[in-house]
Design a protein around this motif. Structure first.
Motif, PDB file in Angstrom:
ATOM      1  N   THR A 185      70.462 -47.665  93.097  1.00 25.56           N
ATOM      2  CA  THR A 185      71.694 -48.503  94.387  1.00 25.56           C
ATOM      3  C   THR A 185      72.265 -47.942  93.761  1.00 25.56           C
ATOM      4  O   THR A 185      72.937 -48.936  94.642  1.00 25.56           O
ATOM      5  CB  THR A 185      70.772 -49.402  94.258  1.00 25.56           C
ATOM      6  OG1 THR A 185      70.576 -50.301  92.915  1.00 25.56           O
ATOM      7  CG2 THR A 185      68.902 -49.659  95.051  1.00 25.56           C
ATOM      8  N   THR A 189      76.761 -49.663  97.929  1.00 25.48           N
ATOM      9  CA  THR A 189      77.197 -51.157  97.843  1.00 25.48           C
ATOM     10  C   THR A 189      77.941 -51.138  98.862  1.00 25.48           C
ATOM     11  O   THR A 189      78.308 -52.063  98.822  1.00 25.48           O
ATOM     12  CB  THR A 189      77.704 -51.597  96.794  1.00 25.48           C
ATOM     13  OG1 THR A 189      79.086 -50.076  96.537  1.00 25.48           O
ATOM     14  CG2 THR A 189      77.481 -51.315  95.441  1.00 25.48           C
ATOM     15  N   ASP A 226      66.197 -49.274  90.474  1.00 24.79           N
ATOM     16  CA  ASP A 226      67.223 -48.932  89.677  1.00 24.79           C
ATOM     17  C   ASP A 226      68.495 -50.112  90.292  1.00 24.79           C
ATOM     18  O   ASP A 226      68.731 -49.263  91.176  1.00 24.79           O
ATOM     19  CB  ASP A 226      67.787 -47.877  89.180  1.00 24.79           C
ATOM     20  CG  ASP A 226      69.063 -48.289  87.758  1.00 24.79           C
ATOM     21  OD1 ASP A 226      68.493 -48.936  86.668  1.00 24.79           O
ATOM     22  OD2 ASP A 226      69.808 -47.935  88.215  1.00 24.79           O
ATOM     23  N   THR A 227      68.942 -51.116  89.746  1.00 24.42           N
ATOM     24  CA  THR A 227      69.881 -52.057  90.263  1.00 24.42           C
ATOM     25  C   THR A 227      71.036 -52.366  89.348  1.00 24.42           C
ATOM     26  O   THR A 227      70.344 -52.203  88.385  1.00 24.42           O
ATOM     27  CB  THR A 227      69.680 -53.333  91.253  1.00 24.42           C
ATOM     28  OG1 THR A 227      70.581 -53.773  91.879  1.00 24.42           O
ATOM     29  CG2 THR A 227      68.613 -54.735  90.242  1.00 24.42           C
ATOM     30  N   TYR A 260      76.490 -53.189  90.701  1.00 24.62           N
ATOM     31  CA  TYR A 260      76.414 -52.249  92.197  1.00 24.62           C
ATOM     32  C   TYR A 260      76.918 -53.316  92.999  1.00 24.62           C
ATOM     33  O   TYR A 260      76.760 -52.448  93.858  1.00 24.62           O
ATOM     34  CB  TYR A 260      75.429 -51.747  91.843  1.00 24.62           C
ATOM     35  CG  TYR A 260      75.262 -50.714  90.628  1.00 24.62           C
ATOM     36  CD1 TYR A 260      76.206 -50.262  89.400  1.00 24.62           C
ATOM     37  CD2 TYR A 260      73.524 -50.281  89.930  1.00 24.62           C
ATOM     38  CE1 TYR A 260      75.289 -49.681  88.590  1.00 24.62           C
ATOM     39  CE2 TYR A 260      73.052 -49.416  89.432  1.00 24.62           C
ATOM     40  CZ  TYR A 260      74.025 -49.202  88.488  1.00 24.62           C
ATOM     41  OH  TYR A 260      73.719 -48.443  87.512  1.00 24.62           O
ATOM     42  N   SER A 275      73.852 -54.203  94.318  1.00 23.38           N
ATOM     43  CA  SER A 275      72.730 -54.057  95.159  1.00 23.38           C
ATOM     44  C   SER A 275      71.868 -55.558  94.976  1.00 23.38           C
ATOM     45  O   SER A 275      70.634 -55.084  95.613  1.00 23.38           O
ATOM     46  CB  SER A 275      72.318 -53.195  94.978  1.00 23.38           C
ATOM     47  OG  SER A 275      72.262 -53.141  93.929  1.00 23.38           O
ATOM     48  N   GLU A 276      71.682 -55.995  93.898  1.00 21.71           N
ATOM     49  CA  GLU A 276      70.416 -56.971  93.602  1.00 21.71           C
ATOM     50  C   GLU A 276      70.150 -57.576  94.127  1.00 21.71           C
ATOM     51  O   GLU A 276      68.918 -57.614  94.920  1.00 21.71           O
ATOM     52  CB  GLU A 276      71.150 -58.199  92.459  1.00 21.71           C
ATOM     53  CG  GLU A 276      70.446 -57.084  90.995  1.00 21.71           C
ATOM     54  CD  GLU A 276      71.401 -57.482  90.376  1.00 21.71           C
ATOM     55  OE1 GLU A 276      72.003 -58.740  90.074  1.00 21.71           O
ATOM     56  OE2 GLU A 276      70.950 -58.025  89.058  1.00 21.71           O
ATOM     57  N   LEU A 317      68.225 -55.520  97.699  1.00 25.28           N
ATOM     58  CA  LEU A 317      67.365 -55.093  97.435  1.00 25.28           C
ATOM     59  C   LEU A 317      66.336 -56.351  97.667  1.00 25.28           C
ATOM     60  O   LEU A 317      65.159 -55.802  98.369  1.00 25.28           O
ATOM     61  CB  LEU A 317      67.606 -54.522  95.811  1.00 25.28           C
ATOM     62  CG  LEU A 317      66.226 -54.099  95.279  1.00 25.28           C
ATOM     63  CD1 LEU A 317      65.324 -53.315  95.770  1.00 25.28           C
ATOM     64  CD2 LEU A 317      66.642 -53.964  93.765  1.00 25.28           C
ATOM     65  N   THR A 354      67.204 -53.043  85.947  1.00 23.60           N
ATOM     66  CA  THR A 354      68.366 -53.520  85.712  1.00 23.60           C
ATOM     67  C   THR A 354      69.024 -53.878  84.953  1.00 23.60           C
ATOM     68  O   THR A 354      68.259 -53.477  83.731  1.00 23.60           O
ATOM     69  CB  THR A 354      68.611 -55.190  86.669  1.00 23.60           C
ATOM     70  OG1 THR A 354      70.241 -54.960  86.948  1.00 23.60           O
ATOM     71  CG2 THR A 354      67.699 -56.072  85.833  1.00 23.60           C
TER      72      THR A 354
END
Length: 102
Positions: free
Chosen positions: A25, A29, A51-52, A56, A58-59, A62, A85
Motif C-alpha cells: 500500500t 496515499t 503491507d503497510t 505510507y 495507508s494504515e 486499510l 507493517t
C-alpha cells in the motif's frame, strides 16, 4: 478466488500460515477511498496479506476497508488476514516504540 501459496511461520507457542504474496500500500496515499476500494477488491479475489506503514498513510484506510470486508461478509475473522507493517527509523528509541506501534 485466486489461490495464493502460503508458508508457515512458527513462534515459540504457535504456527501460522502466511501468504507469500501480499498487496503493498506504499503508493496508495493519494486517495483514501481508492485504497479502500482496491483492498476490498483484493480481498474478493483472494488476497489475505497486506503491507503497510505509518509513513505510507495507508494504515487507517486499510483498517476501514477491512471493516467493510467484515460487513460485506468477505471475511469472517481478523485471523484470516496477515498484516505487515514497519517501525520507522525515527521511532526506534525506547520511549517512542510503544506510541509508534499504537
Amino acid at each position: 478466488m485466486v489461490s495464493i501459496p502460503e508458508t508457515t511461520i512458527t513462534s515459540s507457542d504457535s504456527r501460522r500460515p502466511i501468504p507469500l504474496i501480499g498487496l503493498g500500500t506504499a503508493s496508495a496515499t493519494e486517495s483514501t477511498d481508492e485504497l479502500k476500494d482496491v483492498v476490498i477488491k483484493a480481498i474478493k479475489v483472494g488476497y489475505r496479506h497486506f503491507d503497510t506503514a505509518t509513513l505510507y498513510g495507508s494504515e487507517k484506510p486499510l483498517g476501514e476497508a477491512i471493516k467493510e470486508a467484515f460487513r460485506f461478509g468477505l471475511i469472517k475473522s481478523r485471523a484470516e488476514l496477515f498484516m505487515t507493517t514497519k517501525l520507522w527509523c525515527d521511532s526506534t528509541k525506547g520511549h517512542l516504540v510503544v506510541p509508534a506501534i499504537n
